[in-house]
Design an enzyme around this catalytic site. Structure first.
Site, PDB file in Angstrom:
ATOM      1  N   ASP A 157      40.473  19.991  83.546  1.00 37.71           N
ATOM      2  CA  ASP A 157      39.981  18.606  83.651  1.00 37.71           C
ATOM      3  C   ASP A 157      39.701  18.263  85.118  1.00 37.71           C
ATOM      4  O   ASP A 157      38.718  17.585  85.434  1.00 37.71           O
ATOM      5  CB  ASP A 157      41.027  17.630  83.085  1.00 37.71           C
ATOM      6  CG  ASP A 157      41.590  18.098  81.758  1.00 37.71           C
ATOM      7  OD1 ASP A 157      41.370  17.434  80.737  1.00 37.71           O
ATOM      8  OD2 ASP A 157      42.263  19.155  81.758  1.00 37.71           O
ATOM      9  N   GLN A 200      39.923  23.293  68.232  1.00 34.43           N
ATOM     10  CA  GLN A 200      39.405  22.031  67.685  1.00 34.43           C
ATOM     11  C   GLN A 200      38.068  22.271  66.987  1.00 34.43           C
ATOM     12  O   GLN A 200      37.220  22.969  67.513  1.00 34.43           O
ATOM     13  CB  GLN A 200      39.138  21.036  68.829  1.00 34.43           C
ATOM     14  CG  GLN A 200      40.347  20.536  69.543  1.00 34.43           C
ATOM     15  CD  GLN A 200      39.936  19.905  70.869  1.00 34.43           C
ATOM     16  OE1 GLN A 200      40.009  20.534  71.913  1.00 34.43           O
ATOM     17  NE2 GLN A 200      39.502  18.655  70.829  1.00 34.43           N
ATOM     18  N   ASP A 241      46.612  40.410  69.083  1.00 38.05           N
ATOM     19  CA  ASP A 241      46.177  39.354  68.166  1.00 38.05           C
ATOM     20  C   ASP A 241      46.722  39.709  66.793  1.00 38.05           C
ATOM     21  O   ASP A 241      46.877  40.894  66.453  1.00 38.05           O
ATOM     22  CB  ASP A 241      44.644  39.274  68.121  1.00 38.05           C
ATOM     23  CG  ASP A 241      44.158  37.958  67.527  1.00 38.05           C
ATOM     24  OD1 ASP A 241      43.689  37.091  68.279  1.00 38.05           O
ATOM     25  OD2 ASP A 241      44.256  37.792  66.279  1.00 38.05           O
ATOM     26  N   ASP A 245      50.395  20.393  76.328  1.00 36.31           N
ATOM     27  CA  ASP A 245      51.679  19.974  76.916  1.00 36.31           C
ATOM     28  C   ASP A 245      52.827  20.095  75.906  1.00 36.31           C
ATOM     29  O   ASP A 245      53.932  20.498  76.266  1.00 36.31           O
ATOM     30  CB  ASP A 245      51.559  18.538  77.442  1.00 36.31           C
ATOM     31  CG  ASP A 245      50.371  18.417  78.376  1.00 36.31           C
ATOM     32  OD1 ASP A 245      50.504  18.786  79.540  1.00 36.31           O
ATOM     33  OD2 ASP A 245      49.289  17.988  77.917  1.00 36.31           O
ATOM     34  N   TYR A 253      54.481  44.032  69.467  1.00 33.05           N
ATOM     35  CA  TYR A 253      54.895  43.388  70.720  1.00 33.05           C
ATOM     36  C   TYR A 253      55.573  44.341  71.702  1.00 33.05           C
ATOM     37  O   TYR A 253      55.722  43.998  72.873  1.00 33.05           O
ATOM     38  CB  TYR A 253      55.791  42.177  70.414  1.00 33.05           C
ATOM     39  CG  TYR A 253      54.995  40.936  70.079  1.00 33.05           C
ATOM     40  CD1 TYR A 253      54.684  40.006  71.057  1.00 33.05           C
ATOM     41  CD2 TYR A 253      54.532  40.692  68.785  1.00 33.05           C
ATOM     42  CE1 TYR A 253      53.941  38.872  70.772  1.00 33.05           C
ATOM     43  CE2 TYR A 253      53.794  39.569  68.478  1.00 33.05           C
ATOM     44  CZ  TYR A 253      53.496  38.659  69.481  1.00 33.05           C
ATOM     45  OH  TYR A 253      52.759  37.542  69.197  1.00 33.05           O
ATOM     46  N   HIS A 271      46.952  17.011  78.977  1.00 30.63           N
ATOM     47  CA  HIS A 271      45.637  17.659  78.846  1.00 30.63           C
ATOM     48  C   HIS A 271      45.108  17.193  77.488  1.00 30.63           C
ATOM     49  O   HIS A 271      45.278  17.851  76.472  1.00 30.63           O
ATOM     50  CB  HIS A 271      45.775  19.182  78.900  1.00 30.63           C
ATOM     51  CG  HIS A 271      44.500  19.886  78.509  1.00 30.63           C
ATOM     52  ND1 HIS A 271      43.320  19.734  79.190  1.00 30.63           N
ATOM     53  CD2 HIS A 271      44.212  20.715  77.465  1.00 30.63           C
ATOM     54  CE1 HIS A 271      42.373  20.445  78.599  1.00 30.63           C
ATOM     55  NE2 HIS A 271      42.890  21.044  77.536  1.00 30.63           N
TER      56      HIS A 271
HETATM   57  P1  NAD Z   1      39.929  31.230  68.126  1.00 36.50           P
HETATM   58  O1  NAD Z   1      40.076  30.774  66.727  1.00 36.50           O
HETATM   59  O2  NAD Z   1      38.641  31.788  68.596  1.00 36.50           O
HETATM   60  O3  NAD Z   1      41.057  32.321  68.448  1.00 36.50           O
HETATM   61  C1  NAD Z   1      42.408  32.130  68.146  1.00 36.50           C
HETATM   62  C2  NAD Z   1      43.014  33.504  67.976  1.00 36.50           C
HETATM   63  O4  NAD Z   1      44.425  33.351  67.788  1.00 36.50           O
HETATM   64  C3  NAD Z   1      42.483  34.259  66.761  1.00 36.50           C
HETATM   65  O5  NAD Z   1      41.980  35.511  67.154  1.00 36.50           O
HETATM   66  C4  NAD Z   1      43.703  34.396  65.854  1.00 36.50           C
HETATM   67  O6  NAD Z   1      43.716  35.588  65.085  1.00 36.50           O
HETATM   68  C5  NAD Z   1      44.842  34.354  66.874  1.00 36.50           C
HETATM   69  N1  NAD Z   1      46.123  34.003  66.290  1.00 36.50           N
HETATM   70  C6  NAD Z   1      46.404  33.007  65.438  1.00 36.50           C
HETATM   71  N2  NAD Z   1      47.719  33.010  65.125  1.00 36.50           N
HETATM   72  C7  NAD Z   1      48.280  34.037  65.801  1.00 36.50           C
HETATM   73  C8  NAD Z   1      49.595  34.556  65.878  1.00 36.50           C
HETATM   74  N3  NAD Z   1      50.615  34.004  65.205  1.00 36.50           N
HETATM   75  N4  NAD Z   1      49.826  35.619  66.666  1.00 36.50           N
HETATM   76  C9  NAD Z   1      48.798  36.197  67.367  1.00 36.50           C
HETATM   77  N5  NAD Z   1      47.524  35.752  67.317  1.00 36.50           N
HETATM   78  C10 NAD Z   1      47.271  34.684  66.537  1.00 36.50           C
HETATM   79  O7  NAD Z   1      40.376  29.988  69.055  1.00 36.50           O
HETATM   80  P2  NAD Z   1      40.017  29.796  70.593  1.00 36.50           P
HETATM   81  O8  NAD Z   1      38.758  29.041  70.710  1.00 36.50           O
HETATM   82  O9  NAD Z   1      40.181  31.095  71.266  1.00 36.50           O
HETATM   83  O10 NAD Z   1      41.192  28.777  71.033  1.00 36.50           O
HETATM   84  C11 NAD Z   1      42.529  29.226  71.163  1.00 36.50           C
HETATM   85  C12 NAD Z   1      43.414  28.066  71.625  1.00 36.50           C
HETATM   86  O11 NAD Z   1      43.058  27.704  72.978  1.00 36.50           O
HETATM   87  C13 NAD Z   1      43.246  26.792  70.794  1.00 36.50           C
HETATM   88  O12 NAD Z   1      44.477  26.184  70.591  1.00 36.50           O
HETATM   89  C14 NAD Z   1      42.361  25.921  71.686  1.00 36.50           C
HETATM   90  O13 NAD Z   1      42.487  24.545  71.394  1.00 36.50           O
HETATM   91  C15 NAD Z   1      42.928  26.277  73.037  1.00 36.50           C
HETATM   92  N6  NAD Z   1      42.116  25.896  74.191  1.00 36.50           N
HETATM   93  C16 NAD Z   1      42.779  25.409  75.239  1.00 36.50           C
HETATM   94  C17 NAD Z   1      42.089  25.010  76.372  1.00 36.50           C
HETATM   95  C18 NAD Z   1      42.847  24.425  77.532  1.00 36.50           C
HETATM   96  O14 NAD Z   1      42.260  23.870  78.459  1.00 36.50           O
HETATM   97  N7  NAD Z   1      44.164  24.541  77.539  1.00 36.50           N
HETATM   98  C19 NAD Z   1      40.682  25.133  76.416  1.00 36.50           C
HETATM   99  C20 NAD Z   1      40.041  25.676  75.308  1.00 36.50           C
HETATM  100  C21 NAD Z   1      40.761  26.056  74.182  1.00 36.50           C
END
Ligand code: NAD
Length: 311
Positions: free
Chosen positions: A148, A80, A32, A123, A63, A175
């Site tokens: 979904d 969101q 992270d 997507d 990395y 999605h």
């Molecule tokens: P969060 O804010 O809890 O966590 C996001 C993390 O990303 C943070 O720890 C942040 O430090 C890290 N981050 C940001 N920029 C970064 C970078 N350049 N390099 C490395 N790490 C970085 O958010 P979350 O609730 O964990 O959600 C994460 C993503 O997952 C969001 O885009 C959310 O919309 C998505 N999501 C997708 C689904 C799905 O069905 N595909 C479901 C839920 C959430």
């Protein structure tokens, strides 16, 4: 197998737990941009692992630590806020994916690695990650509408009083808000949904379908309103996808991958066969005219938003 996860927020942590619980990864690397957060998560998860599988869980400070990973999951980026759509995250998360993907690709074996995309808008992020990574489309896989579809299985199973395991029904397309339920090909066991409803005297009116579809589409909004974010459902979906890849199960999952060439390419979820080489084959279920047209509309929305990020 070594699995790395980039972005250890609510989703990344839950995905890490779910991947650990598959027992299929011998090593999980967490990265992270917030290194303190990743180290704390690795420590906590490492303690939990003492109760389950013998898996090495480490936090990466750069990395290079992801070298040797066969699967890299990207769950980094903004989530969101209540009332926000997934597409509202477009520009912020395009910047995040543009930062991350080249760094991943500099440290993995491009002949073998599979990228699993979770970041929203899903997507469009799949399209961007595929373009930046130059990997074959089959190996850049978005969890897509797996979640979904799972929501549909649960809601439909409750209204039909059967197990969600017996519901075979797909949510397809984006999605996001333009996703569609492919009602025409839904079966309960091996029985067409309509026949099942007739045989069990369970009315399934257009209104009932519309209500179910609405509940599937708004589930994430409801969860975000209640607990600030969603993480458990997506963690289940990601672990299921990873299981199919690692075990080469060739399961049919509604994942999102890029199809088509140049300006006509787009990523939306369709039923796809997923195994060790990624999502190798797309299947076209029987859909009626309205479903086909809604699916095309959904694909257009994804493509239009990809064009907006100008990559
Ligand atoms: P969060 O804010 O809890 O966590 C996001 C993390 O990303 C943070 O720890 C942040 O430090 C890290 N981050 C940001 N920029 C970064 C970078 N350049 N390099 C490395 N790490 C970085 O958010 P979350 O609730 O964990 O959600 C994460 C993503 O997952 C969001 O885009 C959310 O919309 C998505 N999501 C997708 C689904 C799905 O069905 N595909 C479901 C839920 C959430």
């Amino acid at each position: 197998m070594k699995v790395s996860i980039i972005g250890i927020g609510s989703v990344g942590s839950a995905v890490a737990t779910a991947v650990k619980n598959t027992g299929l990864a011998h090593e999980i690397v967490l990265f992270d941009i917030d290194g303190v957060r990743a180290r704390a998560a690795a420590e906590d998860l490492g303690h939990a692992a003492a109760f389950s599988y013998d898996v090495k869980i480490t936090a990466a400070s750069n990395y290079r630590a992801i070298k040797g990973s066969e699967i890299v999951i990207i769950s980094a980026g903004a989530n969101q806020k209540p009332g926000e759509t997934r597409m509202d995250l477009l520009h912020k998360n395009a910047a995040v994916i543009s930062d991350i993907v080249p760094k991943i690709m500099a440290n993995v074996d491009s002949k073998n690695v599979k990228l699993v995309i979770v970041t929203n808008p899903l997507d469009v992020m799949v399209m961007l990650a595929q373009k930046l990574s130059k990997l074959p489309a089959s190996r850049v896989i978005g969890t897509g509408t797996m979640l979904d579809s799972a929501r549909l299985h649960v809601i439909l199973s409750r209204s039909l009083s059967v197990s969600p395991q017996s519901v075979n029904a797909y949510v397809l397309g984006e999605h996001g808000d333009s996703s569609i339920v492919a009602w025409n090909c839904a079966t309960i066991g091996a029985i067409a949904l309509n026949d099942f409803c007739k045989q069990t005297n369970t009315p399934m009116t257009d209104n009932t379908r519309a209500t179910i579809e609405h509940r599937v589409k708004t589930a994430a909004y409801e969860i975000i309103r209640g607990r600030g974010a969603t993480w458990d459902g997506i963690a289940g979906a990601a672990a299921d996808l990873i299981r199919s890849i690692i075990n080469d199960e060739n399961r049919i999952l509604t994942v999102s991958t890029v199809e088509g060439i140049g300006k006509n390419s787009v990523a939306v979820s369709m039923p796809r066969i997923v195994g060790n080489n990624g999502a190798t084959r797309t299947l076209i279920p029987q859909m009626d005219k309205t479903e086909v047209s809604n699916l095309q509309h959904s694909a257009k929305i994804v493509r239009k938003n990809f064009d907006l990020i100008g990559k």
